[in-house]
Design an enzyme around this catalytic site. Structure first.
Site, PDB file in Angstrom:
ATOM      1  N   GLU A   1     -11.557  -2.667  -8.348  1.00  0.00           N
ATOM      2  CA  GLU A   1     -12.310  -3.115  -7.169  1.00  0.00           C
ATOM      3  C   GLU A   1     -13.442  -2.168  -6.819  1.00  0.00           C
ATOM      4  O   GLU A   1     -14.421  -2.583  -6.207  1.00  0.00           O
ATOM      5  CB  GLU A   1     -11.387  -3.311  -5.966  1.00  0.00           C
ATOM      6  CG  GLU A   1     -10.813  -2.034  -5.391  1.00  0.00           C
ATOM      7  CD  GLU A   1      -9.946  -2.278  -4.161  1.00  0.00           C
ATOM      8  OE1 GLU A   1      -8.742  -2.494  -4.341  1.00  0.00           O
ATOM      9  OE2 GLU A   1     -10.471  -2.269  -3.033  1.00  0.00           O
TER      10      GLU A   1
ATOM     11  N   LYS B   1       0.852  -1.186   0.000  1.00  0.00           N
ATOM     12  CA  LYS B   1       0.000   0.000   0.000  1.00  0.00           C
ATOM     13  C   LYS B   1       0.889   1.237   0.000  1.00  0.00           C
ATOM     14  O   LYS B   1       1.874   1.292   0.747  1.00  0.00           O
ATOM     15  CB  LYS B   1      -0.895   0.003   1.237  1.00  0.00           C
ATOM     16  CG  LYS B   1      -1.831  -1.198   1.308  1.00  0.00           C
ATOM     17  CD  LYS B   1      -2.876  -1.152   0.212  1.00  0.00           C
ATOM     18  CE  LYS B   1      -3.868  -2.289   0.350  1.00  0.00           C
ATOM     19  NZ  LYS B   1      -4.962  -2.195  -0.613  1.00  0.00           N
TER      20      LYS B   1
ATOM     21  N   GLU C   1      -1.964   0.449  -8.666  1.00  0.00           N
ATOM     22  CA  GLU C   1      -3.386   0.106  -8.556  1.00  0.00           C
ATOM     23  C   GLU C   1      -4.157   1.278  -7.971  1.00  0.00           C
ATOM     24  O   GLU C   1      -3.701   1.922  -7.030  1.00  0.00           O
ATOM     25  CB  GLU C   1      -3.491  -1.112  -7.633  1.00  0.00           C
ATOM     26  CG  GLU C   1      -4.897  -1.569  -7.329  1.00  0.00           C
ATOM     27  CD  GLU C   1      -4.885  -2.919  -6.608  1.00  0.00           C
ATOM     28  OE1 GLU C   1      -3.921  -3.695  -6.802  1.00  0.00           O
ATOM     29  OE2 GLU C   1      -5.834  -3.189  -5.848  1.00  0.00           O
TER      30      GLU C   1
ATOM     31  N   ASP D   1     -14.095  -7.506  -9.132  1.00  0.00           N
ATOM     32  CA  ASP D   1     -14.415  -7.765  -7.735  1.00  0.00           C
ATOM     33  C   ASP D   1     -15.716  -8.558  -7.729  1.00  0.00           C
ATOM     34  O   ASP D   1     -16.646  -8.235  -8.479  1.00  0.00           O
ATOM     35  CB  ASP D   1     -14.581  -6.441  -6.982  1.00  0.00           C
ATOM     36  CG  ASP D   1     -14.925  -6.640  -5.522  1.00  0.00           C
ATOM     37  OD1 ASP D   1     -14.040  -6.421  -4.682  1.00  0.00           O
ATOM     38  OD2 ASP D   1     -16.076  -6.997  -5.210  1.00  0.00           O
TER      39      ASP D   1
ATOM     40  N   ASP E   1      -0.293  -0.031  -4.502  1.00  0.00           N
ATOM     41  CA  ASP E   1      -1.733   0.242  -4.485  1.00  0.00           C
ATOM     42  C   ASP E   1      -1.974   1.544  -3.732  1.00  0.00           C
ATOM     43  O   ASP E   1      -1.682   1.644  -2.550  1.00  0.00           O
ATOM     44  CB  ASP E   1      -2.433  -0.928  -3.777  1.00  0.00           C
ATOM     45  CG  ASP E   1      -3.948  -0.794  -3.761  1.00  0.00           C
ATOM     46  OD1 ASP E   1      -4.470   0.263  -4.178  1.00  0.00           O
ATOM     47  OD2 ASP E   1      -4.612  -1.759  -3.332  1.00  0.00           O
TER      48      ASP E   1
ATOM     49  N   HIS F   1      -9.419  -8.520  -7.735  1.00  0.00           N
ATOM     50  CA  HIS F   1      -9.291  -8.004  -6.381  1.00  0.00           C
ATOM     51  C   HIS F   1      -9.879  -9.026  -5.424  1.00  0.00           C
ATOM     52  O   HIS F   1     -10.915  -9.647  -5.708  1.00  0.00           O
ATOM     53  CB  HIS F   1     -10.080  -6.691  -6.249  1.00  0.00           C
ATOM     54  CG  HIS F   1     -10.245  -6.223  -4.833  1.00  0.00           C
ATOM     55  ND1 HIS F   1     -11.457  -6.249  -4.173  1.00  0.00           N
ATOM     56  CD2 HIS F   1      -9.342  -5.738  -3.956  1.00  0.00           C
ATOM     57  CE1 HIS F   1     -11.287  -5.775  -2.945  1.00  0.00           C
ATOM     58  NE2 HIS F   1     -10.026  -5.459  -2.787  1.00  0.00           N
TER      59      HIS F   1
END
Lengths: 443, 443
Positions: B301, B221, B275, B324, B249, B351
């Site tokens: 997602e 992240k 992402e 997703d 992400d 995701h």
């Protein structure tokens, strides 16, 4: 404590009007709407309450009401003076809560609920200031207005500095335009003649009445059947003559190629715009429809948020931006959209009708004229002549123009007796329908 | 009547896990999620129930549950055999109801609720057929699969005939690929090392463990602080070596220019993809980010529906499509998205994580391999190693690969004891927290 003014309670009602009994509001995608509101009253300890609403067309209005109730932790106990002095903070609290944001993000049920709460706070703030919302906004400095906007995801199209420059450029003449607005009102167009469920005779009669009433533009619902639409468009054009604008509205019925084919066929009757030709999410689709046929393109009533409006403008996909007072997260997000439209030089022609949408959105269009775009050229507010009787400060439309509202607040207050009569499912209007249906079944 | 098999009841639970107590799941936009599901059990008269879920991160999970309950009129009394034989009809009923559609359209709370109901029906149908959903899908003919898709708003990018041709082209080799899947599984990547709330030591330890466990890709992240991200990215790259992919992400944290600047700075550490660099609604923004810096772009997602995926592909805005299982309207809409991705030749990397998302989405990725794209090249399913213990058929990930599920259905069934323990706010886990907080306050 004496002297404090805080939010002490939320009253949330599921209010529905049985409009599907007649065919008011019928279109190619929505054949039998029961016009409804999830209605919010923010009670306070120091003065009159604030009012907000989400408009829906029936089923699921209970879900909207639940979503508004889910915002209670951000509203209860909130001091009114601080909230009114920093309406950006409430907007940010409601739209940036990371857990609630997951349910959108910034779209659909939770986003509209945030909009109802934000708008109720604007009603409170403007009422405390003794001004209608359009004047309350128009009394702010450019810097104050810019501070109300959430620029996240917008900076590739509009920066705070650009917004400030736009607002400063419109500052001279604010007072003159406000005075003109009070004297002349703001142009309206009417959708009342054109519901898809009306027969030809009704269509022609109402179209003529609209012109006689002073409207320079009417709107027809299209999209179910091309032969029918061609006939109705011809009848309407014959009824109103060449000098009155006829917009058409497909309510998202088509794919791109179908929209191009249909509007190419209707083009000889010179429609003023084609509204919602396809999915409101389809930026590239709207751009393709716009370049593929001769009629101008309008959309917005179902556009989920400022990010999609930004792209519609970036892609040159629309000729008219149709803001809606209750689809996005309230006044703050609509201010962002007005600024984006001004940046791209695209006129804003608000969507209205439904329940209370005319009442709310007139304030935004008038503020746009006074302090943002500075123009009424090519701009009209939609008008539909039903359900206004349920509001304590209904819109006044005369000679095809909205009169500038003078009552303090956002014109969003419903009559308590209308709310209690139409509560779903326990209000007397719905209890009577349930009883009647029971008799039909047992008969 | 004897022998009938109908839907007799909906059981809807607001289930929340107190994951914010640790920082599992923390990222730049979601600092303190309580991973939650609005969990649906469709009871039937003729066999085991169907199971579906909406994933949220806490507050508002009650609104999701209310939205699922609002679908009851379409579900109660529905015959199971006819529903299983025509899953397109249920999907259409739930997403085309004009009144409920107003609440999106096709996005947010109501759309996810429709997805939970559609997926529960797929669980029912596959379980009645004695097959896991991926095999149930892969047993259908190309024509049957095409009939499941709602092509509205897609025809400018993908027609039913094109979809049929794609599926027919992938028909040879289905059995061989299914056998290979059962033998080898499907590649996974892990996000477990990279939560933003973890310290450097934890990050390095977990990254090394991931490689030791056989993962060829991990995810970090990013997005809160560039200096921190640079340090963490360097630590991760040093820990895993040059041969392991590191995706990053940003969870929608940036505007376009910021995304370009940030990823240009991180590019020397060769991230595999960036992402969610910006708003999931921003098709043009993703295209600008993709062309403005060297790292490949992934999103999905939070992409609301097939219309936005269509545009991401049309605009060349993404290198990876991240479906997703619980954001869109169930298997039917995900089938549309798989077909769109195949048409544009873009790999699908689902995701997952959350609650139950790994369990559900593995079926879709495996079906894609067997019958749509026909390829596992450049394709990985996200894996996060928590909360699987609450499911009766949890995913099995070994040596960095998902094992193909063999149990009939959609792997969506939760353990009844997990549901009752974590019901919000009345389950014992939440009652205990409330009590503990009360003690802290009074201490």
């Amino acid at each position: 404590m004496a002297g404090t003014d805080t939010v002490t309670g939320l009253e949330v009602h599921d209010v529905r009007f049985p409009t599907s009994e007649r065919l008011d509001g019928s279109d190619a995608m929505n054949p039998d709407p029961d016009y409804s509101v999830a209605y919010l009253v923010l009670h306070t300890s120091g003065g009159p309450p604030g009012h907000g609403l989400c408009f829906t067309i029936g089923r699921g209005n209970d879900v909207m009401a639940a979503a508004i109730r889910a915002l209670a932790p951000y509203l209860l106990g909130r001091p009114v003076p601080a909230t009114a002095a920093d309406l950006a903070a409430l907007h940010r609290d409601l739209t940036h809560d990371s857990q609630l944001r997951w349910l959108g993000p910034e779209k659909g049920v939770m986003h509209m609920a945030a909009g109802a709460a934000v708008n109720a706070a604007w009603d409170l703030a403007a009422a405390r200031a003794g001004l209608p919302v359009w004047e309350f906004l128009a009394a702010m400095t450019p810097a104050e207005l810019v501070s109300l906007v959430d620029f996240r995801y917008l900076s590739d199209a509009l920066t705070p500095d650009e917004a400030l420059a736009l607002l400063r450029a419109a500052e001279p003449g604010r007072a003159e335009r406000a005075a003109r607005l009070r004297a002349e009102g703001y142009p309206a167009y009417t959708t009342s003649p054109g519901w898809l469920g009306y027969d030809d005779t009704t269509l022609v009669r109402l179209a003529k009445e609209a012109v006689a009433d002073g409207f320079g533009q009417i709107k027809l619902k299209v999209g179910a059947d091309l032969a029918d639409d061609t006939r109705r468009m011809r009848l309407a054009r014959d009824a109103v003559g060449p000098g009155v604008r006829i917009a058409v509205d497909a309510n998202q019925r088509w794919d791109v190629a179908e929209a191009v084919r249909w509007m190419t066929a209707l083009a000889p009757f010179t429609p003023h715009w084609i509204e919602e030709p396809t999915s409101p999410d389809d930026v590239l689709g709207h751009a393709a429809v716009r370049s593929g046929q001769p009629v101008k393109v309008a959309t917005g009533e179902h556009v989920a948020n400022r990010v999609v409006f930004k792209q519609l403008l970036q892609a040159g996909a629309v000729d008219f931006v149709q803001i809606d007072a209750a689809r996005v997260a309230g006044v703050n997000e609509n201010l962002a959209i007005l600024l984006l439209a001004a940046k791209y030089g695209v006129p804003v022609c608000p969507h209205a009708g439904g329940v209370g949408l005319c009442e709310l959105v007139q304030h935004l269009a008038m503020f746009d004229y006074v302090a943002v775009s500075g123009s009424r050229h090519d701009r009209v507010i939609e008008y539909v002549d039903h359900l206004h009787e349920h509001f304590t400060d209904p819109v006044v439309v005369e000679h095809g123009r909205y009169r500038a509202p003078a009552a303090p607040g956002f014109s969003a207050r419903m009559k308590p007796e209308s709310v209690s009569a139409h509560r779903f499912p326990d209000g007397p209007v719905w209890r009577a329908r349930t009883r009647r249906r029971g008799q039909e079944v047992s008969a």
